[in-house]
Motif scaffolding. Structure first.
Motif, PDB file in Angstrom:
ATOM      1  N   ASN A  47       0.784  -1.266   0.087  1.00  0.00           N
ATOM      2  CA  ASN A  47      -0.012  -0.029  -0.168  1.00  0.00           C
ATOM      3  C   ASN A  47       0.878   1.341   0.073  1.00  0.00           C
ATOM      4  O   ASN A  47       0.475   2.317  -0.675  1.00  0.00           O
ATOM      5  CB  ASN A  47      -0.971  -0.031   1.167  1.00  0.00           C
ATOM      6  N   GLU A  48       1.893   1.152   0.667  1.00  0.00           N
ATOM      7  CA  GLU A  48       2.834   2.230   0.794  1.00  0.00           C
ATOM      8  C   GLU A  48       3.290   2.785  -0.591  1.00  0.00           C
ATOM      9  O   GLU A  48       3.602   3.902  -1.017  1.00  0.00           O
ATOM     10  CB  GLU A  48       3.859   2.416   1.861  1.00  0.00           C
ATOM     11  N   VAL A  49       3.936   1.482  -1.262  1.00  0.00           N
ATOM     12  CA  VAL A  49       4.521   1.723  -2.362  1.00  0.00           C
ATOM     13  C   VAL A  49       3.659   2.196  -3.529  1.00  0.00           C
ATOM     14  O   VAL A  49       3.776   3.085  -4.205  1.00  0.00           O
ATOM     15  CB  VAL A  49       5.142   0.507  -3.215  1.00  0.00           C
ATOM     16  N   GLU A  50       2.286   1.662  -3.552  1.00  0.00           N
ATOM     17  CA  GLU A  50       1.300   1.977  -4.435  1.00  0.00           C
ATOM     18  C   GLU A  50       1.023   3.658  -4.442  1.00  0.00           C
ATOM     19  O   GLU A  50       0.754   4.065  -5.322  1.00  0.00           O
ATOM     20  CB  GLU A  50       0.056   0.982  -4.488  1.00  0.00           C
ATOM     21  N   LYS A  51       1.094   3.927  -3.337  1.00  0.00           N
ATOM     22  CA  LYS A  51       0.738   5.402  -2.962  1.00  0.00           C
ATOM     23  C   LYS A  51       1.564   6.311  -3.689  1.00  0.00           C
ATOM     24  O   LYS A  51       1.136   7.400  -3.994  1.00  0.00           O
ATOM     25  CB  LYS A  51       0.691   5.815  -1.498  1.00  0.00           C
ATOM     26  N   CYS A  52       2.999   6.012  -3.829  1.00  0.00           N
ATOM     27  CA  CYS A  52       3.776   6.830  -4.533  1.00  0.00           C
ATOM     28  C   CYS A  52       3.692   6.788  -6.049  1.00  0.00           C
ATOM     29  O   CYS A  52       4.267   7.572  -6.759  1.00  0.00           O
ATOM     30  CB  CYS A  52       5.136   6.091  -4.118  1.00  0.00           C
ATOM     31  N   ILE A  53       2.951   5.712  -6.636  1.00  0.00           N
ATOM     32  CA  ILE A  53       3.032   5.767  -8.014  1.00  0.00           C
ATOM     33  C   ILE A  53       1.434   5.865  -8.622  1.00  0.00           C
ATOM     34  O   ILE A  53       0.392   5.338  -8.249  1.00  0.00           O
ATOM     35  CB  ILE A  53       3.419   4.265  -8.443  1.00  0.00           C
ATOM     36  N   SER A  54       1.621   6.906  -9.545  1.00  0.00           N
ATOM     37  CA  SER A  54       0.011   6.971 -10.272  1.00  0.00           C
ATOM     38  C   SER A  54       0.226   6.531 -11.662  1.00  0.00           C
ATOM     39  O   SER A  54      -0.747   6.696 -12.349  1.00  0.00           O
ATOM     40  CB  SER A  54      -0.016   8.728 -10.093  1.00  0.00           C
ATOM     41  N   ASP A  55       1.247   5.814 -12.015  1.00  0.00           N
ATOM     42  CA  ASP A  55       1.335   5.335 -13.397  1.00  0.00           C
ATOM     43  C   ASP A  55       0.449   4.129 -13.769  1.00  0.00           C
ATOM     44  O   ASP A  55       0.498   3.241 -12.972  1.00  0.00           O
ATOM     45  CB  ASP A  55       2.849   5.192 -13.706  1.00  0.00           C
ATOM     46  N   THR A  56      -0.286   4.391 -14.990  1.00  0.00           N
ATOM     47  CA  THR A  56      -1.066   3.120 -15.206  1.00  0.00           C
ATOM     48  C   THR A  56      -0.277   1.840 -15.763  1.00  0.00           C
ATOM     49  O   THR A  56      -1.102   0.804 -15.647  1.00  0.00           O
ATOM     50  CB  THR A  56      -2.182   3.528 -16.286  1.00  0.00           C
ATOM     51  N   ASN A  57       0.747   2.145 -16.058  1.00  0.00           N
ATOM     52  CA  ASN A  57       1.779   0.815 -16.422  1.00  0.00           C
ATOM     53  C   ASN A  57       2.555   0.293 -15.395  1.00  0.00           C
ATOM     54  O   ASN A  57       3.711   0.229 -15.474  1.00  0.00           O
ATOM     55  CB  ASN A  57       2.472   1.274 -17.732  1.00  0.00           C
ATOM     56  N   PHE A  58       2.037   0.201 -14.281  1.00  0.00           N
ATOM     57  CA  PHE A  58       2.895  -0.068 -13.052  1.00  0.00           C
ATOM     58  C   PHE A  58       2.042  -1.290 -12.462  1.00  0.00           C
ATOM     59  O   PHE A  58       1.023  -1.483 -12.346  1.00  0.00           O
ATOM     60  CB  PHE A  58       2.541   1.091 -11.793  1.00  0.00           C
ATOM     61  N   THR A  59       3.095  -2.168 -12.023  1.00  0.00           N
ATOM     62  CA  THR A  59       2.678  -3.614 -11.194  1.00  0.00           C
ATOM     63  C   THR A  59       3.595  -3.621  -9.884  1.00  0.00           C
ATOM     64  O   THR A  59       4.572  -3.386 -10.133  1.00  0.00           O
ATOM     65  CB  THR A  59       3.076  -4.636 -12.150  1.00  0.00           C
ATOM     66  N   TYR A  60       2.676  -3.947  -9.018  1.00  0.00           N
ATOM     67  CA  TYR A  60       3.266  -4.426  -7.746  1.00  0.00           C
ATOM     68  C   TYR A  60       3.312  -5.983  -7.702  1.00  0.00           C
ATOM     69  O   TYR A  60       2.280  -6.663  -7.699  1.00  0.00           O
ATOM     70  CB  TYR A  60       2.832  -3.667  -6.423  1.00  0.00           C
ATOM     71  N   ILE A  61       4.407  -6.338  -7.424  1.00  0.00           N
ATOM     72  CA  ILE A  61       4.555  -7.833  -7.367  1.00  0.00           C
ATOM     73  C   ILE A  61       4.969  -8.262  -5.736  1.00  0.00           C
ATOM     74  O   ILE A  61       5.943  -7.726  -5.157  1.00  0.00           O
ATOM     75  CB  ILE A  61       5.528  -8.740  -8.158  1.00  0.00           C
ATOM     76  N   GLU A  62       4.092  -9.096  -4.941  1.00  0.00           N
ATOM     77  CA  GLU A  62       4.352  -9.483  -3.516  1.00  0.00           C
ATOM     78  C   GLU A  62       5.349 -10.462  -3.520  1.00  0.00           C
ATOM     79  O   GLU A  62       4.913 -11.349  -4.295  1.00  0.00           O
ATOM     80  CB  GLU A  62       2.969  -9.565  -2.908  1.00  0.00           C
ATOM     81  N   ASN A  63       6.310 -10.373  -2.807  1.00  0.00           N
ATOM     82  CA  ASN A  63       7.447 -11.218  -2.685  1.00  0.00           C
ATOM     83  C   ASN A  63       8.013 -11.003  -1.376  1.00  0.00           C
ATOM     84  O   ASN A  63       8.642 -10.041  -1.260  1.00  0.00           O
ATOM     85  CB  ASN A  63       8.206 -11.106  -3.951  1.00  0.00           C
ATOM     86  N   GLU A  64       8.023 -12.256  -0.588  1.00  0.00           N
ATOM     87  CA  GLU A  64       8.470 -12.150   0.874  1.00  0.00           C
ATOM     88  C   GLU A  64       9.997 -12.207   0.934  1.00  0.00           C
ATOM     89  O   GLU A  64      10.408 -12.142   1.736  1.00  0.00           O
ATOM     90  CB  GLU A  64       7.856 -12.879   1.855  1.00  0.00           C
ATOM     91  N   GLU A  65      10.399 -12.731  -0.406  1.00  0.00           N
ATOM     92  CA  GLU A  65      12.129 -13.131  -0.233  1.00  0.00           C
ATOM     93  C   GLU A  65      12.817 -11.941  -0.198  1.00  0.00           C
ATOM     94  O   GLU A  65      12.486 -11.017  -0.806  1.00  0.00           O
ATOM     95  CB  GLU A  65      12.174 -14.096  -1.686  1.00  0.00           C
ATOM     96  N   THR A  66      13.733 -11.733   0.512  1.00  0.00           N
ATOM     97  CA  THR A  66      14.596 -10.563   0.462  1.00  0.00           C
ATOM     98  C   THR A  66      15.879 -10.544  -0.251  1.00  0.00           C
ATOM     99  O   THR A  66      16.406  -9.515  -0.276  1.00  0.00           O
ATOM    100  CB  THR A  66      15.009 -10.188   2.237  1.00  0.00           C
TER     101      THR A  66
END
Length: 113
Positions: A47-66
């Motif tokens: 949610n914090e990352v998505e608040k920073c981006i308004s681009d429609t060509n954006f994808t957030y991938i959830e990955n718990e691997e560090t």
């Protein structure tokens, strides 16, 4: 030349937010209309990352691997473009980056024997 910009991010804080926004600004200064942005990181910061981006060509991938290599590989497999570039959340592209990558990338006429 369609490019996906991959930004691995491991945590989120006020300082990370500041650096991440600078990284995004550098991407937005060089990207073209059809270029894509993929950020990859833990579910807890989505949610914090998505608040920073308004681009429609954006994808957030959830990955718990560090592990950064694992994050980059997972994001690279999600690319829908022929090229991708990895930008750490605390780095920035120079304004001339796009011109340089187009100059030195392989042309489609290049054939490996």
């Amino acid at each position: 030349m369609d490019i996906t910009y991959i930004i691995p991010i491991h945590e989120f804080s006020e300082k990370v937010s500041e650096l991440f926004n600078k990284a995004l600004a550098s991407v937005n200064n060089i990207k073209e209309k059809d270029d894509r942005i993929i950020a990859i990181g833990p579910k807890s910061i989505k949610n914090e990352v998505e608040k920073c981006i308004s681009d429609t060509n954006f994808t957030y991938i959830e990955n718990e691997e560090t592990d950064i290599a694992t994050q980059i590989n997972k994001a690279a497999f999600q690319c829908l473009t022929p090229y991708f570039s990895v930008l750490e959340f605390d780095d920035e592209y120079l304004p001339t980056w796009r011109k340089a990558i187009e100059k030195y990338s392989f042309k489609s006429s290049f054939v490996i024997p």
